[in-house]
Design an enzyme around this catalytic site. Structure first.
Site, PDB file in Angstrom:
ATOM      1  N   HIS A 130       0.383 -11.865   0.661  1.00 60.62           N
ATOM      2  CA  HIS A 130      -0.596 -10.987   0.022  1.00 60.62           C
ATOM      3  C   HIS A 130      -1.308 -11.637  -1.167  1.00 60.62           C
ATOM      4  O   HIS A 130      -2.523 -11.496  -1.322  1.00 60.62           O
ATOM      5  CB  HIS A 130       0.086  -9.688  -0.407  1.00 60.62           C
ATOM      6  N   TYR A 178       0.832  -1.198   0.000  1.00 64.47           N
ATOM      7  CA  TYR A 178       0.000   0.000   0.000  1.00 64.47           C
ATOM      8  C   TYR A 178       0.868   1.250   0.000  1.00 64.47           C
ATOM      9  O   TYR A 178       1.501   1.597   1.007  1.00 64.47           O
ATOM     10  CB  TYR A 178      -0.920   0.030   1.227  1.00 64.47           C
TER      11      TYR A 178
END
Length: 283
Positions: free
Chosen positions: A112, A53
């Protein structure tokens, strides 16, 4: 009554705080920090972020936002990128995340999404890191049913603490195989984008008349109903993101909403659950 989810003996409220796209703009930084802090003051324990992010900017923001709070009162989640999910690179990646987050450990560290590193190598390294104390639990993200079954077949696979997938009223594909599998194997489910990123992807959730009717009956906003629907499923944690203090408080308050059987049935009619397998929905 606040709905809850249990991760390996730790119980948290069923609505946490997502941080995707947070930390990208300096002009929003103060508002984003205020929103995260308001969510924790309102009763949230979980904050979900990732090294991906903003290339670490989200973790930096979260680290700053959490400084006023006791670490033991929080449940902090971050994620490792596929290219860093190897024996040689994962610990370095994790330590960089911990530094940005200003903490000595993560409560949950997620792989992820799947990349080129063999799954067995990634899981073995996650398990090793857990033994060091740098992470207390590990899990996966963006795993479909076949991925979960492959994971479960590995020697340490059943130690997985969670799987995080996209899930909201307009995207129910995980209900066909993924969610039932996780419930049967007692693996908590984390729902990202639980309000469909503010209805920007053509699902028309916020404009649906039945959703509006249910919201009016409870005297709350549309998004509180969408969150209440997601966490009406057993052992599901929702992690909505907002940069607004007021919206954050409303999100967390949605954890105390209970939809009636009739309301759930009405929503099902508008947005039917899947009857066949579909590819995993991702953003």
């Amino acid at each position: 009554m606040m709905r809850e989810v249990t991760f390996g003996g730790t119980t948290v409220s069923a609505i946490g705080i997502g941080t995707w796209h947070m930390g990208d703009r300096t002009d929003r930084r103060d508002a984003e920090i205020a929103a995260i802090q308001a969510g924790i003051h309102a009763g949230a324990r979980v904050v979900d972020t990732a090294e991906m992010y903003g290339s670490g900017r989200s973790e930096n923001l979260v680290g700053e936002a959490l400084t006023p709070f006791k670490r033991e009162d929080l449940f902090l989640i971050s994620k490792v990128l596929p290219e860093n999910a190897s024996r040689d690179r994962m610990q370095t990646s994790l330590e960089a995340s911990l530094k940005r987050l200003r903490t000595d450990y993560l409560d949950l560290y997620l792989y992820h999404w799947r990349g080129n590193v063999p799954l067995a190598e990634t899981i073995t390294e996650l398990q090793r890191l857990q033994k060091t104390g740098l992470i207390h639990r590990w899990g996966v993200s963006n795993f479909d049913g076949d991925d979960l079954q492959e994971l479960w077949g590995l020697p340490e696979g059943p130690k997985v603490a969670a799987n995080e997938d996209l899930y909201h009223l307009g995207s129910r594909g995980v209900e066909y195989a993924v969610l039932p599998w996780q419930q049967a194997h007692q693996v908590p489910f984390i729902a990202y984008s639980p309000i469909a990123q503010g209805d920007t992807h053509g699902h028309q959730l916020a404009s649906n008349p039945v959703v509006k009717e249910v919201a009016a009956a409870h005297q709350v906003g549309i998004y509180e109903i969408l969150l209440a629907w997601v966490i009406s499923h057993d052992q599901v944690l929702a992690i909505p993101k907002t940069s607004s203090v007021d919206h954050m408080r409303a999100n967390i308050a949605a954890g105390q909403l209970t939809l009636s059987a009739a309301e759930l049935t009405a929503l099902d009619r508008q947005f039917p659950k899947p009857t066949t397998a579909t590819p995993l929905d991702i953003l």
